[in-house]
Write a protein that holds these residues in place. Sequence first.
Motif, PDB file in Angstrom:
ATOM      1  N   LEU A  42      31.870  43.900  43.928  1.00  0.00           N
ATOM      2  CA  LEU A  42      31.881  44.485  45.267  1.00  0.00           C
ATOM      3  C   LEU A  42      33.297  44.850  45.698  1.00  0.00           C
ATOM      4  N   ALA A  43      34.248  43.985  45.423  1.00  0.00           N
ATOM      5  CA  ALA A  43      35.638  44.263  45.779  1.00  0.00           C
ATOM      6  C   ALA A  43      36.170  45.465  45.003  1.00  0.00           C
ATOM      7  N   SER A  44      35.875  45.534  43.726  1.00  0.00           N
ATOM      8  CA  SER A  44      36.321  46.668  42.914  1.00  0.00           C
ATOM      9  C   SER A  44      35.678  47.967  43.386  1.00  0.00           C
ATOM     10  N   ALA A  45      34.413  47.901  43.764  1.00  0.00           N
ATOM     11  CA  ALA A  45      33.718  49.094  44.269  1.00  0.00           C
ATOM     12  C   ALA A  45      34.322  49.554  45.586  1.00  0.00           C
ATOM     13  N   ALA A  46      34.728  48.611  46.437  1.00  0.00           N
ATOM     14  CA  ALA A  46      35.340  48.980  47.716  1.00  0.00           C
ATOM     15  C   ALA A  46      36.679  49.673  47.496  1.00  0.00           C
ATOM     16  N   LEU A  64      40.052  64.310  58.125  1.00  0.00           N
ATOM     17  CA  LEU A  64      40.804  63.152  58.571  1.00  0.00           C
ATOM     18  C   LEU A  64      39.945  61.884  58.606  1.00  0.00           C
ATOM     19  N   ILE A  65      38.670  62.018  58.916  1.00  0.00           N
ATOM     20  CA  ILE A  65      37.789  60.851  59.006  1.00  0.00           C
ATOM     21  C   ILE A  65      37.604  60.203  57.632  1.00  0.00           C
ATOM     22  N   LYS A  66      37.371  61.019  56.611  1.00  0.00           N
ATOM     23  CA  LYS A  66      37.209  60.473  55.262  1.00  0.00           C
ATOM     24  C   LYS A  66      38.501  59.831  54.778  1.00  0.00           C
ATOM     25  N   ALA A  67      39.629  60.454  55.055  1.00  0.00           N
ATOM     26  CA  ALA A  67      40.919  59.896  54.634  1.00  0.00           C
ATOM     27  C   ALA A  67      41.192  58.578  55.355  1.00  0.00           C
ATOM     28  N   ALA A  68      40.885  58.511  56.636  1.00  0.00           N
ATOM     29  CA  ALA A  68      41.108  57.276  57.394  1.00  0.00           C
ATOM     30  C   ALA A  68      40.191  56.162  56.892  1.00  0.00           C
ATOM     31  N   LEU A  69      38.953  56.497  56.576  1.00  0.00           N
ATOM     32  CA  LEU A  69      38.032  55.502  56.035  1.00  0.00           C
ATOM     33  C   LEU A  69      38.513  54.998  54.676  1.00  0.00           C
ATOM     34  N   GLY A  70      39.041  55.899  53.867  1.00  0.00           N
ATOM     35  CA  GLY A  70      39.605  55.494  52.586  1.00  0.00           C
ATOM     36  C   GLY A  70      40.810  54.589  52.760  1.00  0.00           C
ATOM     37  N   CYS A  71      41.640  54.893  53.763  1.00  0.00           N
ATOM     38  CA  CYS A  71      42.815  54.049  54.036  1.00  0.00           C
ATOM     39  C   CYS A  71      42.412  52.661  54.508  1.00  0.00           C
ATOM     40  N   VAL A  72      41.260  52.521  55.102  1.00  0.00           N
ATOM     41  CA  VAL A  72      40.787  51.209  55.540  1.00  0.00           C
ATOM     42  C   VAL A  72      40.113  50.455  54.387  1.00  0.00           C
ATOM     43  N   GLY A 108      39.195  46.125  50.245  1.00  0.00           N
ATOM     44  CA  GLY A 108      38.777  45.775  48.893  1.00  0.00           C
ATOM     45  C   GLY A 108      39.782  44.880  48.191  1.00  0.00           C
ATOM     46  N   LEU A 109      41.062  45.148  48.400  1.00  0.00           N
ATOM     47  CA  LEU A 109      42.089  44.290  47.808  1.00  0.00           C
ATOM     48  C   LEU A 109      42.038  42.893  48.402  1.00  0.00           C
ATOM     49  N   SER A 144      40.774  37.131  47.875  1.00  0.00           N
ATOM     50  CA  SER A 144      40.057  35.972  48.410  1.00  0.00           C
ATOM     51  C   SER A 144      39.051  35.425  47.395  1.00  0.00           C
ATOM     52  N   SER A 145      38.445  36.300  46.605  1.00  0.00           N
ATOM     53  CA  SER A 145      37.526  35.844  45.567  1.00  0.00           C
ATOM     54  C   SER A 145      38.264  35.034  44.508  1.00  0.00           C
ATOM     55  N   ARG A 146      39.400  35.536  44.078  1.00  0.00           N
ATOM     56  CA  ARG A 146      40.174  34.816  43.070  1.00  0.00           C
ATOM     57  C   ARG A 146      40.741  33.513  43.636  1.00  0.00           C
ATOM     58  N   ARG A 147      41.182  33.532  44.888  1.00  0.00           N
ATOM     59  CA  ARG A 147      41.717  32.318  45.514  1.00  0.00           C
ATOM     60  C   ARG A 147      40.649  31.236  45.601  1.00  0.00           C
TER      61      ARG A 147
END
Length: 77
Positions: free
Chosen positions: A13-17, A34-42, A47-48, A53-56
């Motif tokens: 899930l994290a990798s997909a995000a 701009l909306i798609k770019a902003a969503l990608g920036c979020v 995802g990171l 948090s999964s690894r921790r």
Amino acid sequence: MRFQPFNIFGRVLASAAVLAGFYLLWLGFVESNLIKAALGCVLIPAGLYLMVSSRRRDIRRESESADTGDIPMDDTK
């Protein structure tokens, strides 16, 4: 170590995000949307964060199992 399906699901899930975030960011620049770019920036940092948090959580579980005595320790002092 035993098989944990939720752990694998969280990593996928994290990798997909992250992948979706980069795709939306690229698509936002290509289409000048701009909306798609902003969503990608979020999605990229979200995802990171999920990856870290999964690894921790895995590291904490491993250290707790080592503290409880699941792994033999050498006490030759």
